[in-house]
Enzyme design. Structure first.
Site, PDB file in Angstrom:
ATOM      1  N   ASP A 137      -5.031  -1.380   6.750  1.00 24.20           N
ATOM      2  CA  ASP A 137      -5.417  -1.119   8.139  1.00 24.20           C
ATOM      3  C   ASP A 137      -6.698  -1.875   8.465  1.00 24.20           C
ATOM      4  OD1 ASP A 137      -3.360   0.674   8.436  1.00 24.20           O
ATOM      5  OD2 ASP A 137      -4.626   2.439   8.700  1.00 24.20           O
ATOM      6  N   LYS A 164       1.236  -0.446  15.284  1.00 21.92           N
ATOM      7  CA  LYS A 164       1.894   0.857  15.419  1.00 21.92           C
ATOM      8  C   LYS A 164       2.310   1.161  16.853  1.00 21.92           C
ATOM      9  CE  LYS A 164      -0.799   3.121  11.728  1.00 21.92           C
ATOM     10  NZ  LYS A 164       0.212   3.294  10.687  1.00 21.92           N
ATOM     11  N   GLY A 199      -5.550   9.507   6.786  1.00 16.98           N
ATOM     12  CA  GLY A 199      -6.906   9.797   7.216  1.00 16.98           C
ATOM     13  C   GLY A 199      -7.635  10.829   6.389  1.00 16.98           C
ATOM     14  N   GLY A 255      -3.297   8.688   2.581  1.00 18.90           N
ATOM     15  CA  GLY A 255      -4.248   9.314   1.662  1.00 18.90           C
ATOM     16  C   GLY A 255      -4.613   8.478   0.448  1.00 18.90           C
ATOM     17  N   GLY A 305      -4.984   2.898   4.478  1.00 23.95           N
ATOM     18  CA  GLY A 305      -5.526   3.026   5.818  1.00 23.95           C
ATOM     19  C   GLY A 305      -7.021   3.183   5.785  1.00 23.95           C
ATOM     20  N   SER A 306      -7.450   4.424   5.863  1.00 26.52           N
ATOM     21  CA  SER A 306      -8.865   4.724   6.031  1.00 26.52           C
ATOM     22  C   SER A 306      -9.700   4.379   4.799  1.00 26.52           C
ATOM     23  CB  SER A 306      -9.005   6.207   6.351  1.00 26.52           C
ATOM     24  OG  SER A 306      -8.017   6.575   7.306  1.00 26.52           O
TER      25      SER A 306
END
Ligand code: PLP
EC number: 4.3.3.6
Length: 294
Positions: free
Chosen positions: A17, A74, A146, A209, A230-231
């Site tokens: 991301d 997305k 997240g 995650g 992602g995060s």
């Protein structure tokens, strides 16, 4: 055929991301096989409590111009017009994602109507096969985006594998297959092919995650064919180093000596929030994204 081609090329890789062209360049240099262009990463969406929609196409375009690896973006679940817009923009892949606020709580996008390939999230075999039947060219676990807590992604891949194994052993007659296909709301042929091959008929990635090289390797050892991060990366103190480490760990996922080397001295990792701190009905950390809708 064309649609599954790119997913095959992404196999074994890490999709990161990114929210700016600068981050996209870091991801590309670190060896990411693709980037996901977003305005806000899931950890920030989770906090915002706002309606989360497709990102500004202009921002996605700037990222497309900054890198030569494939760019994904997305759209909201069921929002086929957001998908038409991103197809027009010529993104390489669309993620119909539960991380955004669903636009349709009953129907997903009819993905066969598009030329651009789609990836969708799944928590179990039925959900994966329904998405494939709608035209998804790639599946990923939903995990719990997240959070930096890998346990939901582990749960989803484990469940898909267990169901394939269990149905392989238990379904014997035509009527067994027909009943299970009806229960899962998928064509019987799709169920049969999946069980006879012992795996999903499309590439299956992990997502939700993943925050460390060890997390990525864990999901690969559990049978995932690549990883979305992602995060985790840009919430850490040294994104460049962590990005390289996660790519390395995804490649050498079954080599503990390498993983030891890769896992050392990565600085401060994403703080994260554990799954248990998330009230399912929606507490201060919000509801579980993976359990929104259906
Ligand atoms: N996941 C989310 C986030 C949804 O909003 C929905 C809505 O219907 C689904 C999954 C539905 O999936 P399924 O076809 O697996 O019931």
């Amino acid at each position: 055929k064309v649609k599954t081609g790119l997913a095959q090329m992404l196999k074994g890789g890490v999709i990161m991301d990114v929210v700016t062209p600068e981050q996209a360049i870091i991801a590309e240099r670190a060896g990411a096989c693709a980037v996901m262009a977003l305005e806000r990463i899931p950890a920030d969406m989770r906090k915002s409590g706002q309606v989360c929609r497709m990102s500004d196409p202009r921002m996605i375009k700037e990222i497309m111009e900054a890198v030569s690896i494939p760019v994904m973006a997305k759209v909201r679940i069921g929002h086929f017009v957001e998908a038409q817009i991103l197809e027009e923009l010529q993104v390489d892949y669309i993620d119909e994602s539960e991380v955004l606020t669903p636009a349709d709580w009953t129907h997903h996008i009819e993905k066969h109507n598009f030329k651009v390939p789609f990836v969708c999230g799944a928590k179990d075999l039925g959900e994966a096969l329904r998405r494939i039947n709608e035209g998804a060219a790639m599946i990923r676990t939903k995990g719990e985006a997240g959070t930096g807590d890998v346990s939901e992604a582990v749960k989803h891949i484990t469940k898909i594998k267990a169901e394939i194994q269990q149905y392989k052993e238990n379904l014997k007659t035509e009527s067994d297959f027909a009943a299970k296909a009806t229960e899962l709301r998928v064509p019987v042929d799709l169920l049969k092919t999946t069980l006879s091959e012992g795996k999903l008929p499309v590439v299956n990635f992990a997502a939700g995650g993943v925050a460390t090289p060890a997390d990525a390797a864990l999901l690969m050892q559990l049978g995932c064919e690549g990883v979305f991060v992602g995060s985790g990366i840009f919430k850490s103190s040294d994104p460049e180093k962590l990005a390289c480490a996660i790519v390395e760990a995804t490649t050498h996922y079954d080599n503990p000596a390498k993983l030891l080397q890769i896992s050392s001295d990565l600085g401060d990792l994403m703080g994260g929030i554990s799954i248990q701190s998330i009230n399912e009905a929606g507490g201060k950390n919000g509801a579980r994204l993976s359990e929104i809708g259906w």
